[in-house]
Design a protein around this motif. Structure first.
Motif, short mmCIF file in Angstrom:
data_model
loop_
_atom_site.label_atom_id
_atom_site.label_comp_id
_atom_site.label_asym_id
_atom_site.label_seq_id
_atom_site.Cartn_x
_atom_site.Cartn_y
_atom_site.Cartn_z
N LEU C 50 0.83 -1.21 0.00
CA LEU C 50 0.00 0.00 0.00
C LEU C 50 0.87 1.26 0.00
CD1 LEU C 50 -3.07 0.89 0.37
CD2 LEU C 50 -2.45 1.30 2.74
N LEU C 51 1.81 1.29 0.94
CA LEU C 51 2.63 2.50 1.04
C LEU C 51 3.65 2.59 -0.10
CD1 LEU C 51 3.21 2.68 4.88
CD2 LEU C 51 1.57 3.91 3.48
N GLY C 52 3.98 1.47 -0.66
CA GLY C 52 4.89 1.49 -1.80
C GLY C 52 4.19 1.91 -3.07
N ARG C 69 1.02 0.83 12.19
CA ARG C 69 0.80 2.25 12.50
C ARG C 69 1.81 2.75 13.52
NH1 ARG C 69 -3.12 6.09 11.34
NH2 ARG C 69 -2.79 7.54 13.06
N GLU C 70 1.99 1.92 14.55
CA GLU C 70 2.92 2.37 15.58
C GLU C 70 4.35 2.43 15.05
OE1 GLU C 70 1.96 1.46 19.63
OE2 GLU C 70 4.02 0.83 19.96
N ASN C 71 4.63 1.66 14.02
CA ASN C 71 5.97 1.72 13.43
C ASN C 71 6.08 2.75 12.33
OD1 ASN C 71 7.75 -0.27 14.76
ND2 ASN C 71 6.09 -1.67 14.24
N GLY C 72 5.10 3.60 12.22
CA GLY C 72 5.26 4.74 11.31
C GLY C 72 4.53 4.63 10.00
N ALA C 73 3.61 3.66 9.89
CA ALA C 73 2.84 3.57 8.66
C ALA C 73 1.47 4.22 8.86
CB ALA C 73 2.68 2.11 8.25
N PRO C 74 1.20 5.33 8.20
CA PRO C 74 -0.05 6.06 8.44
C PRO C 74 -1.24 5.41 7.73
CG PRO C 74 1.27 7.20 6.81
CD PRO C 74 2.03 5.96 7.18
N ILE C 75 -1.74 4.30 8.31
CA ILE C 75 -2.87 3.63 7.65
C ILE C 75 -4.10 3.72 8.54
CG2 ILE C 75 -1.60 2.05 6.19
CD1 ILE C 75 -1.89 -0.01 8.46
N LEU C 195 -10.86 -3.17 5.72
CA LEU C 195 -10.29 -2.46 4.58
C LEU C 195 -9.53 -1.24 5.10
CD1 LEU C 195 -13.26 -2.72 2.06
CD2 LEU C 195 -11.05 -3.91 1.94
N TYR C 196 -8.33 -1.06 4.56
CA TYR C 196 -7.46 0.02 5.03
C TYR C 196 -6.92 0.80 3.86
CZ TYR C 196 -7.49 -2.53 9.46
OH TYR C 196 -7.89 -3.16 10.60
N THR C 197 -6.67 2.08 4.12
CA THR C 197 -5.96 2.87 3.13
C THR C 197 -5.06 3.85 3.88
OG1 THR C 197 -6.19 4.12 1.07
CG2 THR C 197 -7.63 4.75 2.88
N SER C 198 -4.28 4.64 3.11
CA SER C 198 -3.34 5.53 3.78
C SER C 198 -3.99 6.88 4.06
CB SER C 198 -2.11 5.74 2.89
OG SER C 198 -2.49 6.40 1.71
#
Ligand code: ATP
Ligand code: ATP
Ligand code: VIB
Ligand code: MG
Ligand code: MG
Lengths: 279, 286, 308, 273, 273
Positions: C50-52, C69-75, C195-198
């Motif tokens: 997703l982030l890529g 999320r806690e590791n820095g991925a804004p999802i 379902l997730y998105t950034s």
């Protein structure tokens, strides 16, 4: 932007320094060149990550990895012992030993050469990805199954090289042995093995990196809850990419040291070969 | 032709060991099942059942053979359920990756032999690159390549390349340095250019090393292709078959994919061996 | 049509039937969407894809999403088609395990990758050590299949109600041979397929519009699948590139999946969210999430719009 | 006596332009058990068109000296000039044809291919290559063996192929390290004659290492006698023999006298007898 | 004339027991462009304690013949007996010491190690090995080079090391393929004397390939002259020289006569002149 420019500048500086340094023949220069190259690489990486704002779940910056390295050194050491010392080394020794013995047996008995070599090639060509789960099933979750995977992985390269090496004597060298009526074992020991050494070390060097990869990858298919492969595979799921990369750094360091060690032994053992006598 | 009997003997020996191991490894399950159903098994019954399990620890050879026959010969080669189709998918990535890897390895070796800076700085990092567990970064490579719009065959081939260039570098560096001092001196007296020295002396002298390396590279490339198939969503290819087999505990399917992969590797390595023999013969060295 | 890419968490199977049905039945077309469905696998972290930039929306489980999320991925969770958890621990009866009180001294196998967290918090709730010491249990990582259970390498193993459990049954064991502990019943249920998105996508009105249409069509797909499980399973089979799935298995899976999606209209229930966070925060010595992510981790913006 | 003569001949200024000049040449090989002084204080001038033979006990540094001239070895101290420029420049200008002490043919090339090799490198045209290969093969009596591989040839034939290879292109300076060592007397006489004819025809400068005193005397305009450990030049003999040399000249008194002087010089370099 | 003589000498029965006998020997090498007949109808008897020189143009089959005797090559037809048994049996009984035309030292062993090699193989004791290595190193004047590696030695020194290797153990039959080719006259004379002394002392049978006519005559009790394509024996000369041979014998009329006969035989084998 600043980071990108800085990256470019450091890149150019490093290149220039290395071109200058590599003209010198001191051993300090020989050591400095790859180190500088590496430092430049690391800096450019840092610059790219920061400059382009790459997400830490895709590629963490070296500084972050270094910080994690310090934080989790206990875990890293424990994983290193499990994977490298127990799994990879044991498997390497057993696998290379088995390959050398097989090479000799195959070389000794023509019947086996004809029979075993094609079948052996076939068996050795089984991909580890397929073999690892099976070996884990057979040998359990602990390091024994990792060693077994490593054995299978290093076997083929060492065998191929050893068989080729054992055949790499000149006609005159062999004739000499004939005139001495040297028996098979004597001529193996005095002529064919020394002559095969450059090839064998070729295999051993390649195998040294394979051993490490093999041990790590095998842990993906089953391991106790420790080990480098375990940590890498599970931390990805938790998006702890800094820990993943810290493990990769350990793997790279261990692997390079391993390879370097084998290369040093090679230097000592095959000093007479033109490729080692300077060029 | 004269290899047939030895090969058959060895294969026969393997089959015997295989059947034996199947009994040993599968015994436990059969006994457990019998105990659950309150049955008492005679030895022949026990053996027969270990060879006929649905999800054995180790499938018997004939089970694998049957599965292979089913998926190779009985299905249309273009069908998703045909192993031929999956082998073809894997082979394309393998061969492409091997080609790229050999080229890269070759280029690096030439650089290392001819350029002091490269000799000093590149080799340690080439080695380090090989100690990175490919399975760990393969997904990242695939993701990154996907993100920049490269997908399909190439990402897989890149992973094959990553694994296969290394044996070529190591072997070729050694091979390109194998000419003895006198042969190099001759080239010097003729004031041969580096290119001439390369094509006329170093390259021919390195041939035995090159072929030994290429065989290993090909095997490595196949591993790479299979590894590369896993994080591409494992849609097709032998890797996908292995994976799918493992999710559903289909050992027979795993083994048949495995044997197919080995056959593929053996064929490809054999091909290189053939080229080697022809080349060395034409060079007067065989 | 607008293009949209969906990254699944796992290989093509009835677990994702809603999306395949929506595609196959033209629900996406109706919303003027051209959806590409990318299967996942054990080595795919959908967040990375997703982030890529390889996907616009993904299916993930809340525990691993929160860890990311806690590791820095804004999802951000935008929809939650699964109401209940399908996770359970399956034990062989012959090892003498009948209730959680019997766990000590046994080896429990679990998937990692984030799936181990509920189990750890369960154990800490029960007061069992997990390092194999006396009076505690041994946790063993197992791969995503049931072989270790069948081969007695572990005595209990993580299974899904809709998949692995049936593999155990298919292997020749009967339900009487087994003891199961559903996470849902043990109070350690965490939210599964959502379902997730950034955050970046959510800030883009054009993208949110697409996501709204996507969620709407997908939920339509899910409801269709619930009502026509056999047809849904067939559609899934058609979309399986590996050719490894079987009809019987997928039909059964679809039946079980329908039980999990039942009760969800697609919108996340904040209570479920809070419960999941609680479970994760109590996960023993080395928790992957250390603080409550709060409401930033989910939004009703998409579902509110889609379900109007 | 020897040293006086040596001094005398060194003093006589050569009439022709100098092609090779060495001054105060020293070369030390570093080996794992200590340094080996292969050349010590070597001074020598070789004029254009000279035919210089080097003779001396085995291990005295003849090969090393040739290698220095050809820029295959860098002297530890002292200077060498070839055509007034350092050997490296001369080498790059393809001034040398070098016949090595061992044949050193490439095993993957046929005899023809081996001889063709320097021609390819130097960019001769295909027909010219073919013609030259034929010519030198005949010169060394290997016509008909063009398609054979080195290991299919006898030792002497390999040596002749290697001579042919060095003769195939037009180098100004021929450096030959015991080229005729493995040949029988008849072929050797024949090749001696051929070499002299070639030399007379082309005005090449030839440096020639041999262990045969008659051969050295028969061929040379200048004979350099060396002694071992450390390798020094002990005598330089300018030959009074005419340029035209039938084989019979070997029975003339001048010939025998020079041969005697060379033998004495050689003997002095040996510890025994 | 030659053939009569050959017939005559072949007819004269040797007084000593036969060590090597060849009858109707033919050897054809199959090469990619057709067969090469290296030996044709070779008959020869060599008695115990004979010193036999083989001389002939390059490529005539001398090496091939030696290889057949040593069981390194199997004749296409004909029989060879060594000590009354086939060469293979003799080889297995370690009857041979072989000096190859090229030095062929193992690069991973020092000079000392190379010489020690056959001694190790044949199971000599450690002190005996050391003593023998020292002795032969002195014999070939390489004392002090024991610890050097082959590539650190000059061509002649390598050749001497290879001779030393073959002399280090007690083979009944010495097969020497141009052992002295790369040596200067003085060392060569010295080694000739040493070899004769060794031979006189030990009653070894020696087969010796050389291109030097004086050397052949000086050393041998029997000189075998060969001619090429296909390789045949054209003359076998029994030397009337006494066993005791000071270097001066080379000026005696008998010596010169034999040398002349050999030279004529050789010349006949060559096409030109
Ligand atoms: N391995 C081989 N394959 C093919 N032909 C060969 C082989 N070895 C030798 N010959 C040929 O056999 C003939 C005799 O070779 P041999 O080596 O016996 O000659 P020789 O008398 O020892 O010559 P020289 O004095 O040059 O060493 C030559 O014409 C050679 O080309
Ligand atoms: N690469 C080397 N390393 C160390 N020592 C060497 C090397 N090459 C030659 N030498 C030594 O240098 C000395 C001179 O050797 P060189 O080869 O010049 O002798 P040469 O006169 O050509 O002898 P020959 O007539 O036997 O060929 C010898 O003592 C030899 O051991
Ligand atoms: C990356 C990743 N892989 C697998 C699972 C666990 N899981 C989720 S669905 C499923 C299929 C069940 O049949 C499995 C095994 C996970 N959570 N994350
Ligand atoms: Mg020399
Ligand atoms: Mg010969």
């Amino acid at each position: 932007m600043i980071w990108i420019v800085a990256g470019l500048i450091v890149w150019a500086l490093g290149l220039w320094a290395n071109v200058r340094l590599s003209k010198r023949k001191t051993s300090a220069a020989a050591l400095a060149v790859p180190v500088i190259f590496g430092l430049v690489l690391v800096f450019v990486w840092e610059a790219v990550v920061r400059g382009f704002g790459i997400s830490p779940v895709l590629l963490p910056a070296p500084s972050v990895i270094a910080a994690r390295f310090g934080q989790s050194s206990g875990v890293l050491w424990q994983d290193f012992v499990q994977t490298v010392l127990k799994g990879a080394l044991t498997g390497y020794v057993l696998g290379c030993g088995a390959a050398l013995l097989t090479a000799i047996v195959v070389d000794r008995f023509d019947f086996l050469r004809r029979g075993l070599l094609p079948v052996g090639n076939f068996v050795a060509a089984l991909p580890i990805i397929g073999i690892a789960p099976i070996l884990v099933m057979w040998f359990g979750f602990d390091w024994q199954s990792k060693a077994a995977v490593v054995v299978v992985m290093v076997f083929f390269p060492v065998l191929v090289n050893a068989v080729q090496g054992l055949a790499d004597t000149s006609a005159m060298q062999r004739d000499l042995m004939r005139t001495y009526a040297a028996g098979y074992w004597t001529s193996l020991w005095k002529l064919r093995l020394p002559a095969a050494l450059p090839f064998i070390f070729n295999g051993l060097k390649i195998a040294s990196t394979l051993a490490l990869i093999g041990a790590i990858v095998a842990e993906f298919f089953g391991s106790p809850i420790t080990g480098m492969g375990f940590r890498i595979s599970t931390s990805v799921g938790l998006l702890q990419l800094d820990l993943v990369w810290a493990e990769i750094v350990v793997a790279a360091l261990a692997g390079s040291a391993f390879y370097g060690g084998v290369a040093l032994i090679e230097r000592a053992a095959t000093f007479w070969h033109p490729s080692q006598r300077g060029r | 032709m004269k290899n047939v009997i030895p090969v058959l003997t060895v294969v026969l020996a393997i089959l015997v060991i295989w059947y034996g191991s199947a009994v040993m490894l599968n015994k436990q399950w059969v006994l457990d099942q019998a105990a659950r159903q309150d049955r008492v098994l005679t030895t022949p019954e026990l053996i027969a059942e270990t060879w006929a399990q649905d999800k054995p620890k180790l499938p018997a050879p004939h089970q694998v053979a049957l599965e292979l026959w089913d998926t190779v010969a009985m299905k249309k080669p273009t069908s998703k359920r045909s192993l031929v189709y999956h082998a073809w998918v894997t082979m394309s990535a393998t061969v492409l990756g091997f080609g790229l890897g050999t080229l890269l390895g070759f280029a690096l070796a030439v650089g290392i032999v001819y350029n002091r800076v490269m000799d000093k700085s590149v080799m340690p990092w080439v080695i380090a690159s090989q100690t990175i567990p490919i399975l760990a970064i393969a997904p990242m490579i695939i993701v990154v390549l996907n993100a920049i719009g490269i997908s399909g065959l190439l990402p897989k081939a890149m992973i094959s390349m990553y694994l296969s260039f290394f044996p070529v570098v190591v072997g070729m560096v050694k091979g390109l340095r194998s000419p003895d001092a006198m042969q190099l001196d001759q080239m010097r007296t003729w004031s041969a250019t580096r290119a001439q020295e390369f094509w006329r002396l170093r390259l021919p002298a390195s041939m035995p090393y090159l072929f030994a390396s290429m065989k290993i590279a090909m095997a490595a490339s196949l591993v790479g292709a299979i590894v590369g198939e896993l994080p591409t969503g494992a849609v097709a290819g032998l890797g996908a078959r292995l994976l799918a087999g493992s999710y559903y505990g289909q050992t027979i399917q795993i083994w048949s994919a495995l044997l197919m992969a080995a056959a593929l590797a053996a064929a490809l390595v054999g091909l290189i061996g053939l080229i080697q023999r022809i080349t060395l013969k034409r060079m007067g060295m065989a | 049509a607008d293009e949209l890419t969906l990254q699944l968490k796992w290989v093509t199977q009835a677990q994702f039937a809603g999306y395949y049905v929506a595609a196959d039945k033209g629900f996406y077309d109706e919303e003027d969407l051209d959806v590409t469905i990318k299967p996942g696998g054990p080595d795919i972290a959908p967040v990375q894809v997703l982030l890529g930039g390889g996907a616009d929306v993904m299916v993930d489980w809340l525990p691993s999403a929160l860890a990311a999320r806690e590791n820095g991925a804004p999802i951000v969770n935008i929809a939650q088609p699964f109401k209940s958890s399908g996770l359970m621990l399956t034990c062989l009866k012959e090892h003498g395990i009948e209730s959680p009180a019997d766990f000590p001294g046994h080896t429990l196998g679990t998937w990692f990758f984030g799936n181990e967290l509920p189990l750890y918090s369960w154990m800490s709730k029960l007061g069992y050590a997990t390092d194999g010491s006396d009076g505690g249990v041994t946790i063993q990582k197992i791969n995503f299949n049931v072989d270790p259970l069948l081969q007695k390498q572990v005595e209990c193993a993580t299974t899904m109600t809709y998949n692995e459990y049936w593999q155990v049954i298919d292997a020749g064991l009967t339900p009487e041979d087994l003891v199961v502990f559903k996470y849902q019943d043990e109070g350690i249920a965490t939210l599964e397929d959502g379902l997730y998105t950034s955050e970046e996508n959510l800030a883009d009105p054009e993208m949110t519009d697409k996501l709204v249409r996507f969620v709407r069509a997908s939920m339509k797909g899910w409801k269709y699948a619930e009502e026509n499980p056999d047809e849904a399973a067939d559609i899934v089979l058609e979309n399986d590139e590996t050719g490894a799935q079987t009809e019987e298995h997928q039909k059964r899976m679809m039946g079980e999946i329908a039980k999990l999606t039942a009760g969800s209209n697609g919108a996340l229930d904040p209570e479920d969210f809070t419960r999941t966070v609680e479970v994760l925060l109590s996960a023993g010595a080395d928790p992957v999430i250390t603080k409550d992510p709060g409401e930033a981790a989910w939004t009703h913006a998409i579902t509110d719009e889609a379900l109007k | 006596m020897m040293t006086e003569q040596a001094a005398a001949s060194a003093a006589s200024v050569p009439q022709t332009p100098t092609v090779i000049s060495a001054q105060g040449l020293n070369l030390v090989y570093e080996t794992s058990d200590g340094p080996v002084q292969a050349l010590k204080d070597v001074d020598l001038k070789i004029g254009k068109g000279d035919f210089v033979s080097f003779i001396g006990p085995s291990g005295c540094g003849k090969t090393t000296f040739l290698r220095v001239m050809a820029d295959l070895e860098t002297p530890t101290s002292g200077t060498v000039l070839v055509n007034g420029v350092p050997p490296e420049v001369a080498r790059k200008a393809r001034a040398y044809g070098y016949v090595f002490q061992a044949a050193g043919l490439y095993p993957w090339r046929t005899i023809g291919g081996n001889i063709r090799l320097p021609l390819e490198i130097m960019g001769y045209s295909k027909p010219e290559q073919a013609e030259r290969v034929q010519r030198v093969l005949e010169l060394v009596e290997l016509a008909g063996f063009e398609k054979k591989y080195p290991w299919q040839l006898s030792g002497g034939m390999q040596q002749r192929a290697s001579i042919a290879r060095a003769l195939a292109f037009d180098a100004d300076i021929l450096l030959m390290d015991e080229p005729f060592g493995a040949l029988d007397e008849i072929v050797r006489d024949h090749l001696n004659e051929q070499l002299l004819a070639l030399w007379a025809r082309t005005e090449k400068t030839i440096c020639f290492v041999t262990h045969s005193i008659p051969e050295a005397v028969y061929l040379s305009t200048k004979i350099v006698v060396m002694s071992p450990r450390p390798g020094r030049i002990t005598d330089v003999i300018e030959s009074p023999l005419p340029k035209e040399r039938p084989l019979e000249i070997r029975d003339s008194p001048e010939f025998l006298e020079i041969a005697h002087r060379v033998r004495e010089g050689l003997r002095a370099g040996h510890a025994y007898d």
